[in-house]
Write a protein that holds these residues in place. Structure first.
Motif, mmCIF file in Angstrom:
data_model
loop_
_atom_site.group_PDB
_atom_site.id
_atom_site.type_symbol
_atom_site.label_atom_id
_atom_site.label_comp_id
_atom_site.label_asym_id
_atom_site.label_seq_id
_atom_site.Cartn_x
_atom_site.Cartn_y
_atom_site.Cartn_z
ATOM 1 N N MET A 1 -15.963 -10.942 -6.275
ATOM 2 C CA MET A 1 -14.664 -10.538 -6.529
ATOM 3 C C MET A 1 -13.734 -10.931 -5.158
ATOM 4 O O MET A 1 -14.284 -10.587 -4.127
ATOM 5 C CB MET A 1 -14.605 -8.941 -6.433
ATOM 6 C CG MET A 1 -13.343 -8.517 -7.085
ATOM 7 S SD MET A 1 -13.003 -8.663 -8.669
ATOM 8 C CE MET A 1 -14.073 -7.826 -9.529
ATOM 9 N N THR A 2 -12.820 -11.545 -5.387
ATOM 10 C CA THR A 2 -12.143 -12.017 -4.401
ATOM 11 C C THR A 2 -11.362 -10.802 -3.670
ATOM 12 O O THR A 2 -11.021 -9.951 -4.179
ATOM 13 C CB THR A 2 -10.975 -13.103 -4.740
ATOM 14 O OG1 THR A 2 -10.081 -12.592 -5.673
ATOM 15 C CG2 THR A 2 -11.672 -14.451 -5.264
ATOM 16 N N THR A 3 -11.065 -10.923 -2.182
ATOM 17 C CA THR A 3 -10.542 -9.659 -1.550
ATOM 18 C C THR A 3 -9.050 -9.956 -1.431
ATOM 19 O O THR A 3 -8.490 -8.986 -1.169
ATOM 20 C CB THR A 3 -11.021 -9.855 -0.104
ATOM 21 O OG1 THR A 3 -10.571 -11.141 0.536
ATOM 22 C CG2 THR A 3 -12.504 -9.803 -0.121
ATOM 23 N N ASP A 4 -8.369 -10.998 -1.881
ATOM 24 C CA ASP A 4 -6.963 -11.066 -1.940
ATOM 25 C C ASP A 4 -6.384 -10.542 -3.316
ATOM 26 O O ASP A 4 -5.079 -10.265 -3.421
ATOM 27 C CB ASP A 4 -6.331 -12.500 -1.780
ATOM 28 C CG ASP A 4 -6.936 -13.611 -2.677
ATOM 29 O OD1 ASP A 4 -7.703 -13.153 -3.388
ATOM 30 O OD2 ASP A 4 -6.312 -14.507 -2.816
ATOM 31 N N GLN A 5 -7.060 -10.120 -4.237
ATOM 32 C CA GLN A 5 -6.560 -9.551 -5.301
ATOM 33 C C GLN A 5 -7.067 -8.048 -5.690
ATOM 34 O O GLN A 5 -8.220 -8.002 -5.210
ATOM 35 C CB GLN A 5 -7.051 -10.153 -6.712
ATOM 36 C CG GLN A 5 -6.138 -11.615 -6.758
ATOM 37 C CD GLN A 5 -6.876 -12.437 -7.979
ATOM 38 O OE1 GLN A 5 -8.087 -12.883 -8.226
ATOM 39 N NE2 GLN A 5 -5.767 -12.739 -8.766
ATOM 40 N N PRO A 6 -6.364 -7.013 -6.213
ATOM 41 C CA PRO A 6 -6.727 -5.595 -6.347
ATOM 42 C C PRO A 6 -8.091 -6.084 -7.634
ATOM 43 O O PRO A 6 -7.912 -6.541 -8.214
ATOM 44 C CB PRO A 6 -5.494 -4.902 -6.840
ATOM 45 C CG PRO A 6 -4.421 -5.770 -6.415
ATOM 46 C CD PRO A 6 -4.756 -7.331 -6.192
ATOM 47 N N ILE A 7 -8.820 -4.957 -6.976
ATOM 48 C CA ILE A 7 -9.756 -4.753 -8.137
ATOM 49 C C ILE A 7 -9.702 -3.918 -9.473
ATOM 50 O O ILE A 7 -9.141 -2.663 -9.108
ATOM 51 C CB ILE A 7 -11.229 -4.167 -7.621
ATOM 52 C CG1 ILE A 7 -11.694 -4.782 -6.280
ATOM 53 C CG2 ILE A 7 -12.330 -3.983 -8.556
ATOM 54 C CD1 ILE A 7 -12.403 -3.933 -5.357
ATOM 55 N N PRO A 8 -9.554 -4.502 -10.755
ATOM 56 C CA PRO A 8 -9.109 -3.948 -11.808
ATOM 57 C C PRO A 8 -10.301 -2.665 -12.118
ATOM 58 O O PRO A 8 -11.424 -2.902 -12.154
ATOM 59 C CB PRO A 8 -9.033 -4.795 -12.831
ATOM 60 C CG PRO A 8 -9.701 -5.906 -12.540
ATOM 61 C CD PRO A 8 -10.063 -5.854 -11.040
ATOM 62 N N VAL A 9 -9.683 -1.394 -12.138
ATOM 63 C CA VAL A 9 -10.746 -0.112 -12.303
ATOM 64 C C VAL A 9 -10.164 0.603 -13.522
ATOM 65 O O VAL A 9 -8.768 0.631 -13.621
ATOM 66 C CB VAL A 9 -10.981 0.767 -10.995
ATOM 67 C CG1 VAL A 9 -11.460 -0.465 -10.061
ATOM 68 C CG2 VAL A 9 -9.623 1.373 -10.532
ATOM 69 N N ILE A 10 -11.049 1.355 -13.971
ATOM 70 C CA ILE A 10 -10.658 2.501 -15.015
ATOM 71 C C ILE A 10 -11.763 3.424 -14.535
ATOM 72 O O ILE A 10 -12.840 3.405 -14.232
ATOM 73 C CB ILE A 10 -11.127 2.058 -16.513
ATOM 74 C CG1 ILE A 10 -10.246 0.714 -16.947
ATOM 75 C CG2 ILE A 10 -10.999 3.032 -17.510
ATOM 76 C CD1 ILE A 10 -10.713 0.251 -18.400
ATOM 77 N N ILE A 11 -11.183 4.734 -14.493
ATOM 78 C CA ILE A 11 -11.732 5.935 -14.322
ATOM 79 C C ILE A 11 -11.861 6.854 -15.395
ATOM 80 O O ILE A 11 -10.739 6.942 -16.248
ATOM 81 C CB ILE A 11 -10.975 6.802 -13.201
ATOM 82 C CG1 ILE A 11 -10.961 5.717 -11.797
ATOM 83 C CG2 ILE A 11 -11.380 8.137 -12.887
ATOM 84 C CD1 ILE A 11 -10.162 6.458 -10.700
ATOM 85 N N ASP A 12 -13.033 7.574 -15.537
ATOM 86 C CA ASP A 12 -13.249 8.118 -16.656
ATOM 87 C C ASP A 12 -13.738 9.413 -15.973
ATOM 88 O O ASP A 12 -14.467 9.707 -15.147
ATOM 89 C CB ASP A 12 -14.587 7.573 -17.593
ATOM 90 C CG ASP A 12 -14.898 8.656 -18.611
ATOM 91 O OD1 ASP A 12 -13.948 8.709 -19.689
ATOM 92 O OD2 ASP A 12 -15.848 9.482 -18.620
#
Length: 320
Positions: A1-12
């Motif tokens: 995962m590159t550090t210059d882009q936000p990590i796409p996350v989903i929270i359950d």
């Protein structure tokens, strides 16, 4: 995962005091792209979870994140809430105003599938609740695993439990769902009670948050004050709880994990819901005499950089 882009996350989640703390962090940390939130019964009933989730987003001034209602009860067990911990409304009975936001017009499993497959980059799933929605997703739409980077779940324990002497609440609440999760076929991190209980915000920081003029930061302070535990009698602090799992996604270097076999005890009795983590270096007599069984390998959190995660959390929640 590159550090210059936000990590796409989903929270359950099953919001919940510490789920609320997790949501406040997720919407404010610049390294996370919160794409959706799905709700499941746990700390309180599922309708209360939806209400609490929408309230937190509103108090935080969050962007328009889709929120969906999920399972009303575990796969097999009856609903057993934790209102004795989280208050009658599941949010510490703080008297927060009803939200004006509304939930999406699709169910949680549908929203999970849609958002995972639509993401331009693989998604990190962060379940901070009983795993019913995730199990239903994996069984109904197994194609989603191709676009899941990792599942970081708050649940389980290597040592002592809290729902029982050996079982942690989220796994105990729906052991079959947790067992399904472990066979997902994607990398999994278990952020269990062994680290969950250690990340405590000092009392001085809690008091500063409670005095903040900014609604989101002030809400974090009120939740932490209700949450406990106490560092010492003269300086009560507040545990981050579930929020630590989201910190571990934003900053995985703060977590020490070992890749270990894990299984969930599904048998009736006092050990039901226990996460059995095999830390042995060599097979024992059971395997020698009965043969080895294939068990899922999980990155189990065994240590955490407490001050690092406290600073990470406060910087994000109090940031601009």
């Amino acid at each position: 995962m590159t550090t210059d882009q936000p990590i796409p996350v989903i929270i359950d989640c099953d919001t919940g005091i510490d789920d609320a703390l997790a949501l406040l962090f997720a919407v404010r940390h610049p390294g996370l792209d919160l794409r959706a939130i799905t709700c499941v019964a746990g700390n309180t009933d599922v309708d209360g979870v939806v209400r609490n989730t929408l309230t937190v987003l509103e108090q935080a001034g969050a962007p328009d994140v889709p929120v969906a209602r999920g399972a009303e009860r575990p796969l097999l067990e009856p609903l057993r809430t934790a209102r004795h911990v989280h208050g009658h409304d599941g949010m510490g009975d703080l008297g927060l105003p009803a939200p004006t936001r509304t939930a999406a017009d699709v169910d949680a499993v549908t929203l999970l599938r849609r958002e995972i497959l639509a993401s331009p980059r693989p998604v990190t799933l962060i379940p901070t609740a009983p795993l019913t929605n995730i199990a239903l997703l994996l069984r109904t739409h197994p194609e989603v695993v191709r676009n899941i980077e990792r599942i970081v779940f708050m649940g389980g324990a290597v040592a002592a439990g809290n729902a029982t002497p050996v079982a942690e609440f989220n796994v105990w609440h729906d052991p079959e769902a947790a067992a399904i999760l472990l066979t997902a076929g994607v990398p999994i991190t278990m952020y269990g009670l062994d680290v969950f209980q250690r990340v405590v915000v000092p009392g001085a920081d809690v008091r500063r948050l409670r005095a903040s003029a900014e609604p989101g930061a002030r809400l974090a302070g009120e939740l932490l004050a209700h949450r406990g535990p106490v560092v010492d009698e003269s300086d009560p602090g507040g545990g981050l709880g579930d929020a630590g799992a989201v910190c571990a996604v934003a900053d995985p270097q703060g977590l020490t994990t070992h890749r270990l076999p894990v299984e969930v005890n599904l048998a009736a009795g006092p050990a039901r819901g226990q996460t059995i983590v095999d830390r042995r270096r060599r097979p024992g007599e059971s395997e020698i005499h009965d043969g080895t069984r294939e068990q899922p390998l999980v990155d189990v959190a065994l240590d955490v950089a407490v001050e690092r995660y406290v600073k990470l959390y406060l910087t994000a929640v109090e940031g601009p």
